[in-house]
Every structure is written in C-alpha cells, then in structure tokens.
Design an enzyme around this catalytic site. Structure first.
Site, PDB file in Angstrom:
ATOM      1  NE  ARG A   1      -3.768  -0.130   2.614  1.00 14.21           N
ATOM      2  CZ  ARG A   1      -5.043  -0.402   2.337  1.00 14.21           C
ATOM      3  NH1 ARG A   1      -5.412  -1.632   2.031  1.00 14.21           N
ATOM      4  NH2 ARG A   1      -5.950   0.531   2.375  1.00 14.21           N
TER       5      ARG A   1
ATOM      6  CE1 TYR B   1      -4.516   6.700  -3.320  1.00 18.59           C
ATOM      7  CE2 TYR B   1      -4.777   6.054  -1.017  1.00 18.59           C
ATOM      8  CZ  TYR B   1      -5.235   6.750  -2.126  1.00 18.59           C
ATOM      9  OH  TYR B   1      -6.390   7.486  -2.049  1.00 18.59           O
TER      10      TYR B   1
HETATM   11  P1  NAD Z   1     -10.935   7.532  -9.213  1.00 16.08           P
HETATM   12  O1  NAD Z   1      -9.944   6.471  -9.512  1.00 16.08           O
HETATM   13  O2  NAD Z   1     -12.339   7.355  -9.675  1.00 16.08           O
HETATM   14  O3  NAD Z   1     -10.461   8.941  -9.767  1.00 16.08           O
HETATM   15  C1  NAD Z   1      -9.125   9.266  -9.986  1.00 16.08           C
HETATM   16  C2  NAD Z   1      -9.046   9.978 -11.331  1.00 16.08           C
HETATM   17  O4  NAD Z   1      -7.696  10.387 -11.552  1.00 16.08           O
HETATM   18  C3  NAD Z   1      -9.443   9.070 -12.492  1.00 16.08           C
HETATM   19  O5  NAD Z   1     -10.297   9.764 -13.375  1.00 16.08           O
HETATM   20  C4  NAD Z   1      -8.098   8.743 -13.162  1.00 16.08           C
HETATM   21  O6  NAD Z   1      -8.235   8.449 -14.530  1.00 16.08           O
HETATM   22  C5  NAD Z   1      -7.314  10.003 -12.877  1.00 16.08           C
HETATM   23  N1  NAD Z   1      -5.871   9.793 -12.868  1.00 16.08           N
HETATM   24  C6  NAD Z   1      -5.180   8.817 -12.236  1.00 16.08           C
HETATM   25  N2  NAD Z   1      -3.862   8.967 -12.465  1.00 16.08           N
HETATM   26  C7  NAD Z   1      -3.736  10.062 -13.251  1.00 16.08           C
HETATM   27  C8  NAD Z   1      -2.620  10.723 -13.851  1.00 16.08           C
HETATM   28  N3  NAD Z   1      -1.372  10.260 -13.677  1.00 16.08           N
HETATM   29  N4  NAD Z   1      -2.860  11.808 -14.617  1.00 16.08           N
HETATM   30  C9  NAD Z   1      -4.116  12.280 -14.813  1.00 16.08           C
HETATM   31  N5  NAD Z   1      -5.203  11.691 -14.296  1.00 16.08           N
HETATM   32  C10 NAD Z   1      -5.007  10.598 -13.514  1.00 16.08           C
HETATM   33  O7  NAD Z   1     -10.889   7.747  -7.638  1.00 16.08           O
HETATM   34  P2  NAD Z   1     -11.741   8.686  -6.679  1.00 16.08           P
HETATM   35  O8  NAD Z   1     -12.351   7.822  -5.674  1.00 16.08           O
HETATM   36  O9  NAD Z   1     -12.591   9.615  -7.459  1.00 16.08           O
HETATM   37  O10 NAD Z   1     -10.582   9.500  -5.978  1.00 16.08           O
HETATM   38  C11 NAD Z   1     -10.275  10.840  -6.328  1.00 16.08           C
HETATM   39  C12 NAD Z   1      -9.203  11.363  -5.395  1.00 16.08           C
HETATM   40  O11 NAD Z   1      -9.664  11.326  -4.047  1.00 16.08           O
HETATM   41  C13 NAD Z   1      -7.889  10.586  -5.446  1.00 16.08           C
HETATM   42  O12 NAD Z   1      -6.797  11.483  -5.363  1.00 16.08           O
HETATM   43  C14 NAD Z   1      -7.943   9.737  -4.206  1.00 16.08           C
HETATM   44  O13 NAD Z   1      -6.666   9.426  -3.727  1.00 16.08           O
HETATM   45  C15 NAD Z   1      -8.726  10.617  -3.250  1.00 16.08           C
HETATM   46  N6  NAD Z   1      -9.414   9.818  -2.218  1.00 16.08           N
HETATM   47  C16 NAD Z   1     -10.527   9.097  -2.535  1.00 16.08           C
HETATM   48  C17 NAD Z   1     -11.138   8.323  -1.553  1.00 16.08           C
HETATM   49  C18 NAD Z   1     -12.381   7.511  -1.827  1.00 16.08           C
HETATM   50  O14 NAD Z   1     -12.841   6.796  -0.935  1.00 16.08           O
HETATM   51  N7  NAD Z   1     -13.000   7.597  -2.991  1.00 16.08           N
HETATM   52  C19 NAD Z   1     -10.593   8.264  -0.269  1.00 16.08           C
HETATM   53  C20 NAD Z   1      -9.443   8.985  -0.006  1.00 16.08           C
HETATM   54  C21 NAD Z   1      -8.861   9.775  -0.979  1.00 16.08           C
HETATM   55  N1  UDP Z   2     -12.680  -5.579   1.408  1.00 16.76           N
HETATM   56  C1  UDP Z   2     -13.414  -6.755   1.500  1.00 16.76           C
HETATM   57  N2  UDP Z   2     -13.925  -7.281   0.362  1.00 16.76           N
HETATM   58  C2  UDP Z   2     -13.781  -6.707  -0.855  1.00 16.76           C
HETATM   59  C3  UDP Z   2     -13.040  -5.491  -0.950  1.00 16.76           C
HETATM   60  C4  UDP Z   2     -12.509  -4.964   0.217  1.00 16.76           C
HETATM   61  O1  UDP Z   2     -13.591  -7.313   2.592  1.00 16.76           O
HETATM   62  O2  UDP Z   2     -14.287  -7.258  -1.850  1.00 16.76           O
HETATM   63  C5  UDP Z   2     -12.149  -4.989   2.656  1.00 16.76           C
HETATM   64  C6  UDP Z   2     -10.685  -4.581   2.599  1.00 16.76           C
HETATM   65  O3  UDP Z   2      -9.847  -5.668   2.931  1.00 16.76           O
HETATM   66  C7  UDP Z   2     -10.652  -3.476   3.633  1.00 16.76           C
HETATM   67  C8  UDP Z   2     -12.040  -2.823   3.538  1.00 16.76           C
HETATM   68  O4  UDP Z   2     -12.873  -3.791   2.903  1.00 16.76           O
HETATM   69  O5  UDP Z   2     -10.524  -4.010   4.930  1.00 16.76           O
HETATM   70  C9  UDP Z   2     -12.050  -1.543   2.721  1.00 16.76           C
HETATM   71  O6  UDP Z   2     -11.415  -1.830   1.496  1.00 16.76           O
HETATM   72  P1  UDP Z   2     -11.360  -0.782   0.304  1.00 16.76           P
HETATM   73  O7  UDP Z   2     -10.500  -1.379  -0.760  1.00 16.76           O
HETATM   74  O8  UDP Z   2     -12.723  -0.337  -0.045  1.00 16.76           O
HETATM   75  O9  UDP Z   2     -10.653   0.511   0.914  1.00 16.76           O
HETATM   76  P2  UDP Z   2      -9.379   0.742   1.878  1.00 16.76           P
HETATM   77  O10 UDP Z   2      -8.803  -0.558   2.323  1.00 16.76           O
HETATM   78  O11 UDP Z   2      -8.436   1.510   1.037  1.00 16.76           O
HETATM   79  O12 UDP Z   2      -9.953   1.483   3.023  1.00 16.76           O
END
Ligand code: NAD
Ligand code: UDP
Length: 311
Positions: free
Chosen positions: A141, A144
């Site tokens: 992980r 990220y």
């Molecule tokens: P997502 O994967 O749907 O969106 C990410 C977008 O970024 C996509 O459209 C992808 O094509 C684009 N992208 C990826 N790499 C790129 C690059 N090198 N250049 C240009 N574009 C690029 O994910 P999301 O859930 O919409 O997440 C958006 C942001 O929010 C991310 O930065 C993510 O880390 C952050 N975030 C999301 C969550 C969540 O639960 N959804 C939680 C924590 C942080």
């Molecule tokens: N997880 C799960 N089944 C799935 C996908 C995810 O049990 O099919 C679990 C995963 O191991 C984690 C939690 O759900 O404990 C959240 O996972 P997710 O990938 O949504 O986000 P993150 O781990 O980044 O919080």
C-alpha cells in the site's frame, strides 16, 4: 472563476465538476482516463464553461491561467493503485509537483485530495489530524500511502517556500453513483456481487472497520475547504463506523437476504480500524455529513442496478 479539476473524469472528480459548473464556474477537467471515463463528464461536453483535457499529471501542465485547482488525479482503489505501483508513486510525487508549479505560476489556490491512508494502520482511534500515522513504507500500500504523504509534504512546502495558497483534505472512504463496476473497493464489490447473485467476498474475518461517506457530502466538504480560510489538513468523512461484516450484512439485506458471504485472505497491511474525528471540519467549515449509510447505499445500489454490464 476558472477552475481546474485534475482527475475530473473520475468518481469524485466528476461530481465535483458538476457542482462547480452548476455554480457558474468555468471548469477544465484534466484526466489521463486511467480509472476515469469521459462519459462521467459527457453531459457537459457541449457546455461553453466546460473543457476536457486528456493529460497525464506526471508531465508538466500547460494551461495559461486558472484561479483554483482541485488536485484529485490518482487512482484510489487498492486494486488499481497496486496494478502499477511505480506509476502511482510518480503520479503522487511528479503529479502533485506539476500541479503545485502550475498553482505557483498562476497564483491559484490549490486543494490536494489526500487520504485517511496517511494514518496507515492507525494506533489512535478515532483519527485526528494531529496524529502522524503508522505507515509501512515498504509494503504493497506504500506507493499510495507514502505517495499521499509526500504530496502533503510538497503542498505544505510550496506554501511555506513560495506562498502558494493551499488546502489539504484527508478523505475517508467515499462511495456513490459513478463508481466503476470493477473499481475493487468494498462498497462497489459487495453491491455488484449481490446484484449478480455471486458471493460477497469478505477479506479476513470482517472485523476490520471503515467509515463510509456519500459522495455528495464529500464534495460539499471539498468546496467549503477550498473556499474557506483554513489550510488544513482537514479530515472529511462520515464518522459512522462499521465492521466490514456489518457492511456486507447491510448490503445483503438491502439487495438479497439469501446472498452468500465468503471469507478470503486479508490483504497485507490492511488497516484494522478507521474512523474520522471531524471536529476540525465542523469547527472550521461548519461541515458534517448529512447522508446516513443506508440512504447512501440505496442510491449507489440503484445506480448499479441500472449500469451493470451483465445483470
Ligand atoms: P478515481 O480512480 O475514480 O479517480 C481518480 C481519477 O484520476 C481518475 O479519473 C483517473 O483516470 C485520474 N488519474 C489517475 N492517475 C492520473 C494521472 N497520472 N494523470 C491524470 N489523471 C489521472 O478515484 P476517486 O475515488 O474519485 O478518488 C479521487 C481522489 O480522491 C484521489 O486522489 C484519491 O486518492 C482521493 N481519495 C478518494 C477516496 C475515496 O474513498 N474515494 C478516499 C481517499 C482519498
Ligand atoms: N474488502 C473486502 N472485500 C472486498 C473489498 C474490500 O472485505 O471485496 C475490505 C478490505 O480488505 C478493507 C475494507 O474492505 O478491509 C475496505 O477496502 P477498500 O478497498 O474499499 O478501501 P481501503 O482498504 O483503502 O480502506
């Protein structure tokens, strides 16, 4: 205002683009379409205030002038960010560097979409912003988690060294309409599995916890943070905490009470507990989530019912 949204064709980014255009702004959605889809912005393509640029943020960004930048470009699902971990690290370091250079040149305010993953497998609970985290820097992980940590570092250094106006949001697990069917995160996995009549895959024993925010609440928090005076970091998430087993059982009940649950190995470094302390967001932004878990799940389920490739 003229606003750039990197990752604007993604799940959260596309909802943000909607809100910003609806509020009368001119918006550029910039995305390399790795996990994003053009269809997420399709309803704006003919709009005079919208422009899509296909571009990878690891390369310098050639835009003349913007007033604000929301920097979301980065795959967010473990499945996708682990598929090419070196690219993920590049996206976080080089991508955030290029965005901050643009912000510096344009004198634009920039919001970084950081993550609760900066807390790693947290040793304090719930997580407050002053907790420095417990992150493995060599695990699967790390590309990220450490990537977002260096993004935060760069963001604060551009603020200190060059006076760039910055905001940092630490986003907790968010779900909703427009998640990809193959996104790989837990909410979409369970919903897609239950709708397809295949077993819901619980990793580990399902005792690990997460907190799930609905996307409209999250987008409201991002907009308030960007337009407020507080730099951050600010946790944005729903404080309701559920075990993964509870989430599976809730989705089972909402879709198919006879759906089977299967237990699979827990991935390496999977955080055991996660819940945001949102006192800071409440105090500085007057923000807290308004959509309860089941109401949000109902919307996400309705979306997948309409959009599954094979029903
Ligand atoms: P997502 O994967 O749907 O969106 C990410 C977008 O970024 C996509 O459209 C992808 O094509 C684009 N992208 C990826 N790499 C790129 C690059 N090198 N250049 C240009 N574009 C690029 O994910 P999301 O859930 O919409 O997440 C958006 C942001 O929010 C991310 O930065 C993510 O880390 C952050 N975030 C999301 C969550 C969540 O639960 N959804 C939680 C924590 C942080
Ligand atoms: N997880 C799960 N089944 C799935 C996908 C995810 O049990 O099919 C679990 C995963 O191991 C984690 C939690 O759900 O404990 C959240 O996972 P997710 O990938 O949504 O986000 P993150 O781990 O980044 O919080």
């Amino acid at each position: 205002m003229k606003i750039l949204v990197t990752g604007g064709a993604g799940f959260i980014g596309s909802h943000l683009v909607d809100r910003l255009i609806e509020a009368g702004n001119s918006v550029i959605s910039l995305d390399n379409l790795y996990t994003g889809r053009k269809v997420n912005n399709a309803h704006w393509l003919e709009h005079p205030n919208f422009k899509f640029i296909e571009h990878d943020v690891i390369n310098p960004i050639d835009i003349e002038q913007v007033d604000q930048i929301y920097h979301l470009a980065c795959p967010a699902s473990p499945v996708h960010y682990q598929a090419d971990p070196i690219k993920t690290a590049q996206t976080n370091f080089l991508g955030t560097f290029n965005v901050l250079e643009l912000a510096k040149r344009c004198k634009a305010r920039v919001l970084l979409a950081s993550t609760s993953e900066v807390y790693g497998d947290p040793l304090i609970h719930p997580q407050t912003e002053d907790y420095w985290g417990n992150v493995n820097c060599t695990g699967i992980r790390s590309c990220y988690d450490e990537g977002k940590r260096i993004s935060e570092t760069l963001t604060f250094d551009y603020h200190r060294q060059f006076g760039v106006e910055v905001r940092v949001a630490r986003i907790f697990n968010t779900h909703g309409v427009r998640m990809l069917e193959n996104d790989g995160r837990v909410v979409s996995n369970f919903i897609v599995q239950a709708l397809k009549g295949i077993p819901l895959t619980i990793y580990g024993d399902g005792s690990q916890t997460r907190s799930f925010c609905y996307v409209s609440d999250l987008v409201e928090g991002l907009i308030r943070l960007t337009n407020g005076n507080y730099i951050g970091p600010v946790n944005l998430g729903n404080p309701g905490e559920y075990t993964i087993l509870q989430l599976a059982q809730t989705i089972q009940r909402l879709i198919d009470p006879t759906a089977e649950l299967v237990f699979k190995p827990l991935p390496q470094d999977d955080p055991q507990r996660r819940q945001p302390d949102i006192s800071r967001a409440k105090f500085h932004l007057g923000w807290e989530p308004t959509v309860p878990l089941e109401e949000g799940l109902a919307k996400t389920i309705a979306y997948f019912r309409d959009h599954l490739s094979v029903k």
